[in-house]
Design a protein around this motif. Sequence first.
Motif, PDB file in Angstrom:
ATOM      1  N   ASP A 181       0.799  -1.225   0.000  1.00  0.00           N
ATOM      2  CA  ASP A 181       0.000   0.000   0.000  1.00  0.00           C
ATOM      3  C   ASP A 181       0.837   1.283   0.000  1.00  0.00           C
ATOM      4  N   GLN A 182       2.132   1.190   0.271  1.00  0.00           N
ATOM      5  CA  GLN A 182       2.966   2.395   0.285  1.00  0.00           C
ATOM      6  C   GLN A 182       3.779   2.574  -0.998  1.00  0.00           C
ATOM      7  N   TRP A 183       3.426   1.823  -2.017  1.00  0.00           N
ATOM      8  CA  TRP A 183       4.119   1.983  -3.305  1.00  0.00           C
ATOM      9  C   TRP A 183       3.749   3.321  -3.936  1.00  0.00           C
ATOM     10  N   ALA A 184       4.710   3.955  -4.597  1.00  0.00           N
ATOM     11  CA  ALA A 184       4.482   5.191  -5.357  1.00  0.00           C
ATOM     12  C   ALA A 184       5.218   5.079  -6.675  1.00  0.00           C
ATOM     13  N   ALA A 185       4.684   5.712  -7.694  1.00  0.00           N
ATOM     14  CA  ALA A 185       5.269   5.619  -9.033  1.00  0.00           C
ATOM     15  C   ALA A 185       6.677   6.198  -9.098  1.00  0.00           C
ATOM     16  N   SER A 186       7.031   7.010  -8.120  1.00  0.00           N
ATOM     17  CA  SER A 186       8.375   7.593  -8.104  1.00  0.00           C
ATOM     18  C   SER A 186       9.431   6.605  -7.622  1.00  0.00           C
ATOM     19  N   LEU A 187       9.011   5.506  -7.021  1.00  0.00           N
ATOM     20  CA  LEU A 187       9.951   4.494  -6.531  1.00  0.00           C
ATOM     21  C   LEU A 187      10.493   3.669  -7.698  1.00  0.00           C
ATOM     22  N   THR A 188      11.648   3.035  -7.476  1.00  0.00           N
ATOM     23  CA  THR A 188      12.316   2.309  -8.549  1.00  0.00           C
ATOM     24  C   THR A 188      12.749   0.932  -8.061  1.00  0.00           C
ATOM     25  N   LEU A 189      13.237   0.121  -8.992  1.00  0.00           N
ATOM     26  CA  LEU A 189      13.777  -1.183  -8.624  1.00  0.00           C
ATOM     27  C   LEU A 189      14.970  -1.026  -7.688  1.00  0.00           C
ATOM     28  N   ARG A 190      15.775  -0.009  -7.922  1.00  0.00           N
ATOM     29  CA  ARG A 190      16.899   0.276  -7.022  1.00  0.00           C
ATOM     30  C   ARG A 190      16.377   0.515  -5.607  1.00  0.00           C
ATOM     31  N   THR A 191      15.323   1.315  -5.471  1.00  0.00           N
ATOM     32  CA  THR A 191      14.735   1.577  -4.167  1.00  0.00           C
ATOM     33  C   THR A 191      14.258   0.292  -3.515  1.00  0.00           C
ATOM     34  N   VAL A 192      13.603  -0.562  -4.301  1.00  0.00           N
ATOM     35  CA  VAL A 192      13.080  -1.819  -3.772  1.00  0.00           C
ATOM     36  C   VAL A 192      14.204  -2.693  -3.234  1.00  0.00           C
ATOM     37  N   LEU A 193      15.254  -2.880  -4.027  1.00  0.00           N
ATOM     38  CA  LEU A 193      16.339  -3.757  -3.609  1.00  0.00           C
ATOM     39  C   LEU A 193      17.071  -3.200  -2.389  1.00  0.00           C
ATOM     40  N   LEU A 194      17.281  -1.899  -2.352  1.00  0.00           N
ATOM     41  CA  LEU A 194      17.910  -1.296  -1.186  1.00  0.00           C
ATOM     42  C   LEU A 194      17.026  -1.414   0.046  1.00  0.00           C
ATOM     43  N   SER A 195      15.709  -1.305  -0.134  1.00  0.00           N
ATOM     44  CA  SER A 195      14.778  -1.430   0.990  1.00  0.00           C
ATOM     45  C   SER A 195      14.751  -2.850   1.533  1.00  0.00           C
ATOM     46  N   VAL A 196      14.791  -3.826   0.633  1.00  0.00           N
ATOM     47  CA  VAL A 196      14.835  -5.220   1.076  1.00  0.00           C
ATOM     48  C   VAL A 196      16.137  -5.483   1.825  1.00  0.00           C
ATOM     49  N   GLN A 197      17.224  -4.950   1.313  1.00  0.00           N
ATOM     50  CA  GLN A 197      18.522  -5.113   1.987  1.00  0.00           C
ATOM     51  C   GLN A 197      18.483  -4.470   3.375  1.00  0.00           C
ATOM     52  N   SER A 198      17.863  -3.309   3.495  1.00  0.00           N
ATOM     53  CA  SER A 198      17.744  -2.646   4.791  1.00  0.00           C
ATOM     54  C   SER A 198      16.871  -3.453   5.752  1.00  0.00           C
ATOM     55  N   LEU A 199      15.858  -4.114   5.201  1.00  0.00           N
ATOM     56  CA  LEU A 199      14.978  -4.939   6.030  1.00  0.00           C
ATOM     57  C   LEU A 199      15.746  -6.085   6.675  1.00  0.00           C
ATOM     58  N   LEU A 200      16.755  -6.598   5.971  1.00  0.00           N
ATOM     59  CA  LEU A 200      17.574  -7.661   6.558  1.00  0.00           C
ATOM     60  C   LEU A 200      18.341  -7.143   7.769  1.00  0.00           C
ATOM     61  N   ALA A 201      18.778  -5.901   7.708  1.00  0.00           N
ATOM     62  CA  ALA A 201      19.524  -5.327   8.826  1.00  0.00           C
ATOM     63  C   ALA A 201      18.619  -4.923   9.976  1.00  0.00           C
ATOM     64  N   LEU A 202      17.375  -4.556   9.659  1.00  0.00           N
ATOM     65  CA  LEU A 202      16.446  -4.053  10.674  1.00  0.00           C
ATOM     66  C   LEU A 202      15.111  -4.785  10.572  1.00  0.00           C
ATOM     67  N   PRO A 203      15.065  -6.042  11.016  1.00  0.00           N
ATOM     68  CA  PRO A 203      13.804  -6.791  10.948  1.00  0.00           C
ATOM     69  C   PRO A 203      12.737  -6.176  11.859  1.00  0.00           C
ATOM     70  N   GLU A 204      11.493  -6.389  11.493  1.00  0.00           N
ATOM     71  CA  GLU A 204      10.368  -5.856  12.255  1.00  0.00           C
ATOM     72  C   GLU A 204       9.474  -7.023  12.686  1.00  0.00           C
ATOM     73  N   PRO A 205       9.822  -7.707  13.781  1.00  0.00           N
ATOM     74  CA  PRO A 205       9.061  -8.903  14.187  1.00  0.00           C
ATOM     75  C   PRO A 205       7.635  -8.623  14.632  1.00  0.00           C
ATOM     76  N   LYS A 206       7.321  -7.366  14.943  1.00  0.00           N
ATOM     77  CA  LYS A 206       5.948  -7.042  15.350  1.00  0.00           C
ATOM     78  C   LYS A 206       5.016  -6.889  14.147  1.00  0.00           C
ATOM     79  N   ASP A 207       5.568  -6.911  12.955  1.00  0.00           N
ATOM     80  CA  ASP A 207       4.766  -6.873  11.721  1.00  0.00           C
ATOM     81  C   ASP A 207       5.263  -7.993  10.813  1.00  0.00           C
TER      82      ASP A 207
END
Length: 217
Positions: free
Chosen positions: A115-141
């Motif tokens: 639901d937070q996708w925006a047309a201004s985002l890119t594949l680069r943004t997605v891959l960097l965000s996934v990489q960041s998620l590995l460093a900062l997991p969110e177990p409450k979600d």
Amino acid sequence: MLILLIWYSDPQTRTTGMSNIAFSRIQRECREVVTNKDIESTGIMIEMLNDQLTRMKGTINGPPDSPYEGGKFDLDIVIPDNYPFQPPKVKFSTRIWHPNVSSQTGLICLDILKDQWAASLTLRTVLLSVQSLLALPEPKDPQDAVVAKQKMSEPQLFEKTARFWTQHYAKGNGQKDPEFLHKIMKLKDMGVSEDQAISTLSCCGWDLTRSTDYLFS
């Protein structure tokens, strides 16, 4: 770190429902990944899998100071016809032990893929965000409730398990935990596949008795 791109982009030969806007946008984004020197240090790679630019493989390095450090994780990326107005479909094809990724299917719980996708985002943004998620997991979600519960209640065991999965599935560095290997071999001797043994033991807190009861009860 090498950034790899296999390029199939002749618009005269493609047969796809993807709009020209989407096709041009994907071309531009992939070119950005290839030419941006800042991306090179992150270890992000994209490989095109068809000439329609609708399927690709992303690769990210596990972030430093995390149990995923040293691992290389592949992601399956599907580009919708009306991209960038809808997000790409992204999931891990390398198995990973993480509260926001299904340990069975690789599905990712990440707001920008929903639901937070925006047309201004890119594949680069997605891959960097996934990489960041590995460093900062969110177990409450969580995407995987079992992993999230372990992360919150037994953080040291979670770290050991996530590191073992990184070593086993993502070619991470270091010696694998000998106790884990011993218990996996015990289940394999009972006729259980290696993947099933690893998954069951991980879900059962590496308790061999619980795992055996779960598999054979």
